[in-house]
Design a protein around this motif. Structure first.
Motif, short mmCIF file in Angstrom:
data_model
loop_
_atom_site.label_atom_id
_atom_site.label_comp_id
_atom_site.label_asym_id
_atom_site.label_seq_id
_atom_site.Cartn_x
_atom_site.Cartn_y
_atom_site.Cartn_z
N MET A 11 0.83 -1.21 0.00
CA MET A 11 0.00 0.00 0.00
C MET A 11 0.86 1.26 0.00
O MET A 11 0.65 2.17 -0.80
N LEU A 12 1.84 1.33 0.87
CA LEU A 12 2.68 2.53 0.94
C LEU A 12 3.70 2.55 -0.21
O LEU A 12 3.84 3.56 -0.91
N ASP A 30 9.92 -6.19 -4.55
CA ASP A 30 8.95 -6.82 -3.65
C ASP A 30 9.19 -8.32 -3.68
O ASP A 30 10.03 -8.81 -4.43
N ASP A 35 13.32 -11.96 -2.09
CA ASP A 35 12.91 -12.19 -0.71
C ASP A 35 14.00 -11.61 0.19
O ASP A 35 15.13 -12.11 0.21
N LEU A 36 13.66 -10.57 0.92
CA LEU A 36 14.66 -9.85 1.73
C LEU A 36 15.21 -10.69 2.88
O LEU A 36 16.17 -10.28 3.53
N CYS A 57 9.87 -0.43 3.16
CA CYS A 57 8.43 -0.54 3.49
C CYS A 57 8.01 -2.00 3.65
O CYS A 57 6.93 -2.26 4.19
N ALA A 58 8.79 -2.94 3.14
CA ALA A 58 8.38 -4.35 3.16
C ALA A 58 8.25 -4.84 4.60
O ALA A 58 9.08 -4.52 5.45
N THR A 61 2.61 -7.43 7.64
CA THR A 61 1.81 -6.37 8.27
C THR A 61 0.49 -6.86 8.88
O THR A 61 -0.19 -6.09 9.55
N ILE A 98 10.25 2.00 7.98
CA ILE A 98 8.89 2.34 8.39
C ILE A 98 8.49 1.42 9.55
O ILE A 98 8.37 0.21 9.37
N SER A 99 8.30 2.03 10.71
CA SER A 99 7.91 1.26 11.89
C SER A 99 6.48 1.64 12.30
O SER A 99 5.75 2.23 11.50
N TYR A 124 3.50 -8.74 16.29
CA TYR A 124 3.78 -7.74 15.23
C TYR A 124 4.60 -6.58 15.82
O TYR A 124 5.65 -6.21 15.28
N LYS A 128 8.52 -5.69 14.89
CA LYS A 128 8.87 -4.41 14.26
C LYS A 128 9.88 -3.65 15.14
O LYS A 128 10.78 -3.00 14.64
N LEU A 150 -2.62 3.38 8.79
CA LEU A 150 -2.40 3.83 7.41
C LEU A 150 -3.57 3.51 6.49
O LEU A 150 -4.13 2.41 6.57
N1 LIG Z 1 -0.82 -0.59 7.31
C1 LIG Z 1 -0.76 0.06 8.48
O1 LIG Z 1 -1.80 0.43 9.08
C2 LIG Z 1 0.57 0.36 9.11
C3 LIG Z 1 0.61 1.03 10.34
C4 LIG Z 1 1.86 1.33 10.91
C5 LIG Z 1 3.03 0.96 10.26
N2 LIG Z 1 2.96 0.28 9.07
C6 LIG Z 1 4.22 -0.10 8.42
O2 LIG Z 1 4.27 0.58 7.17
C7 LIG Z 1 4.96 -0.22 6.20
C8 LIG Z 1 4.14 -0.31 4.93
O3 LIG Z 1 2.88 -0.90 5.25
P1 LIG Z 1 1.84 -1.33 4.13
O4 LIG Z 1 0.49 -1.27 4.73
O5 LIG Z 1 2.14 -0.61 2.84
O6 LIG Z 1 2.24 -2.88 3.97
P2 LIG Z 1 1.79 -3.94 2.85
O7 LIG Z 1 0.74 -3.35 1.97
O8 LIG Z 1 1.51 -5.21 3.56
O9 LIG Z 1 3.12 -4.07 1.97
C9 LIG Z 1 4.25 -4.77 2.43
C10 LIG Z 1 4.90 -5.44 1.24
O10 LIG Z 1 6.08 -6.15 1.68
C11 LIG Z 1 6.09 -7.41 1.01
N3 LIG Z 1 6.91 -8.40 1.72
C12 LIG Z 1 6.54 -9.19 2.76
N4 LIG Z 1 7.54 -10.03 3.09
C13 LIG Z 1 8.58 -9.75 2.26
C14 LIG Z 1 9.89 -10.30 2.09
N5 LIG Z 1 10.33 -11.31 2.86
N6 LIG Z 1 10.67 -9.79 1.10
C15 LIG Z 1 10.24 -8.82 0.31
N7 LIG Z 1 9.01 -8.25 0.41
C16 LIG Z 1 8.18 -8.72 1.38
C17 LIG Z 1 4.62 -7.80 0.99
O11 LIG Z 1 4.34 -8.87 0.10
P3 LIG Z 1 3.07 -9.83 0.46
O12 LIG Z 1 1.86 -8.94 0.43
O13 LIG Z 1 3.10 -10.84 -0.63
O14 LIG Z 1 3.34 -10.38 1.83
C18 LIG Z 1 3.97 -6.48 0.58
O15 LIG Z 1 3.95 -6.30 -0.83
C19 LIG Z 1 5.23 -1.56 6.89
O16 LIG Z 1 6.57 -1.59 7.32
C20 LIG Z 1 4.31 -1.58 8.09
O17 LIG Z 1 4.84 -2.33 9.15
C21 LIG Z 1 1.76 -0.01 8.49
#
Ligand SMILES: NC(=O)c1ccc[n+]([C@@H]2O[C@H](COP(=O)([O-])OP(=O)(O)OC[C@H]3O[C@@H](n4cnc5c(N)ncnc54)[C@H](OP(=O)(O)O)[C@@H]3O)[C@@H](O)[C@H]2O)c1
Length: 280
Positions: A11-12, A30, A35-36, A57-58, A61, A98-99, A124, A128, A150
């Motif tokens: 999303m981000l 991604d 795979d990181l 950002c990965a 979540t 991003i935490s 989680y 993080k 978010l």
């Molecule tokens: N969403 C929220 O409300 C929120 C709130 C506070 C902080 N955050 C932080 O903000 C950041 C961005 O969040 P977001 O909502 O944009 O997250 P997201 O939509 O879940 O995107 C995360 C991406 O990372 C990929 N990923 C997962 N494991 C991986 C790996 N081993 N190697 C490479 N890529 C990998 C995911 O792939 P898959 O989808 O295939 O797993 C996904 O495409 C994250 O760090 C999250 O912790 C989010």
């Protein structure tokens, strides 16, 4: 700047890519490509693009999925973050990690600032936080940005879910006892760029300004979207069985951004209004 974005399909990350591409040379990665968790492959990818900045950002979540599978959560949120931090440091690149607001336990009555004690109540949050510690340990040129609640145009999010569920089912039950700081991904993209263009490395809270309960947020979403909120029912967290515990209060005070004069975040209501208008 040459900027590498991890989680580029999330999303981000997927909003950050075109946002930054207007002014920077951007590359995204991604899980489909890299795979990181694989340090050698991560090192190859980072060295090949040779970025000045990595925006990490990965993450895993899904908060309840993390609770069910702690090994998976720590492998991605902690160890993969260590890999990214090591590779950034080896290259002398700066790192934006991003935490989350979920590093707090939610018992404080006031918003949390960067100097408050962390004490996560979920896998989680703990994983993080472990990522934050690796970033501090391995990458001196780092920005840790804790964001919260978010929402954005490119992923599953609470705002879209509220609107579609109320339209489809005409009924919603939402908790009144969780308070936080909703954040639009577009605002966060601006904040990320503002920070990495500076050299003020460190820990920052970066969320929408202000605080609201999930129930009041839902009311505001429905009002702004012009949807009748007649059958919106208040419930407590106890009535909503979820695997992972959520902090009762995870509102963020953006003290460090304010003190540095670097804050571009806006009151959460203003951002929500613009987001809902952008969807019309
Ligand atoms: N969403 C929220 O409300 C929120 C709130 C506070 C902080 N955050 C932080 O903000 C950041 C961005 O969040 P977001 O909502 O944009 O997250 P997201 O939509 O879940 O995107 C995360 C991406 O990372 C990929 N990923 C997962 N494991 C991986 C790996 N081993 N190697 C490479 N890529 C990998 C995911 O792939 P898959 O989808 O295939 O797993 C996904 O495409 C994250 O760090 C999250 O912790 C989010």
């Amino acid at each position: 700047m040459r900027v590498l974005v991890t989680g580029a399909r999330g999303m981000l990350g997927s909003e950050l890519m075109p946002f930054l591409a207007a002014r920077h040379e951007v590359s995204g990665t991604d899980i489909h490509e890299l795979d990181l968790r694989d340090l050698a492959a991560t090192r190859d990818r980072v060295q090949c693009f040779s970025p000045n900045v990595i925006v990490h950002c990965a993450a895993m979540t899904k908060v309840d999925a993390c609770e069910e599978d702690p090994d998976a959560a720590y492998a991605v949120n902690a160890l993969a973050t260590r890999n990214v931090a090591l590779c950034s440091a080896e290259l002398g690149a700066s790192l934006v990690y991003i935490s989350t607001d979920f590093v707090f336990d939610g018992t404080k009555q006031e918003p949390y600032n960067e100097y408050d004690m962390v004490s996560p109540v979920s896998v989680y949050g703990r994983s993080k936080l472990a990522g934050e510690r690796y970033v501090r340990q391995f990458c001196p040129k780092s920005f840790i940005l804790r964001t919260a609640w978010l929402y954005g145009k490119n992923g599953w999010n609470f705002v879209d879910w509220v609107i579609s569920t109320m339209k489809d089912k005409g009924h919603l039950s939402i908790v009144t006892d969780q308070k936080g700081s909703p954040t639009w991904t577009f605002d966060l993209c601006r904040q990320i760029e503002t920070l990495f263009m500076s050299d003020r490395f460190g820990l920052y809270h970066a969320s929408g300004l202000g605080a609201v309960t999930r129930f009041d947020w839902t009311q505001k979403i429905l009002t702004m979207a012009g949807i009748d909120k007649g059958s919106l029912q208040p419930i407590t967290s106890e009535q909503l069985p979820q695997k992972a515990k959520r902090p009762a209060n995870s509102c963020l005070d953006l003290m460090a951004l304010r003190l540095e004069g670097l804050c571009v975040m806006r009151p959460w209501e203003h951002s929500l209004e613009d987001y809902i208008k952008s969807k019309e």
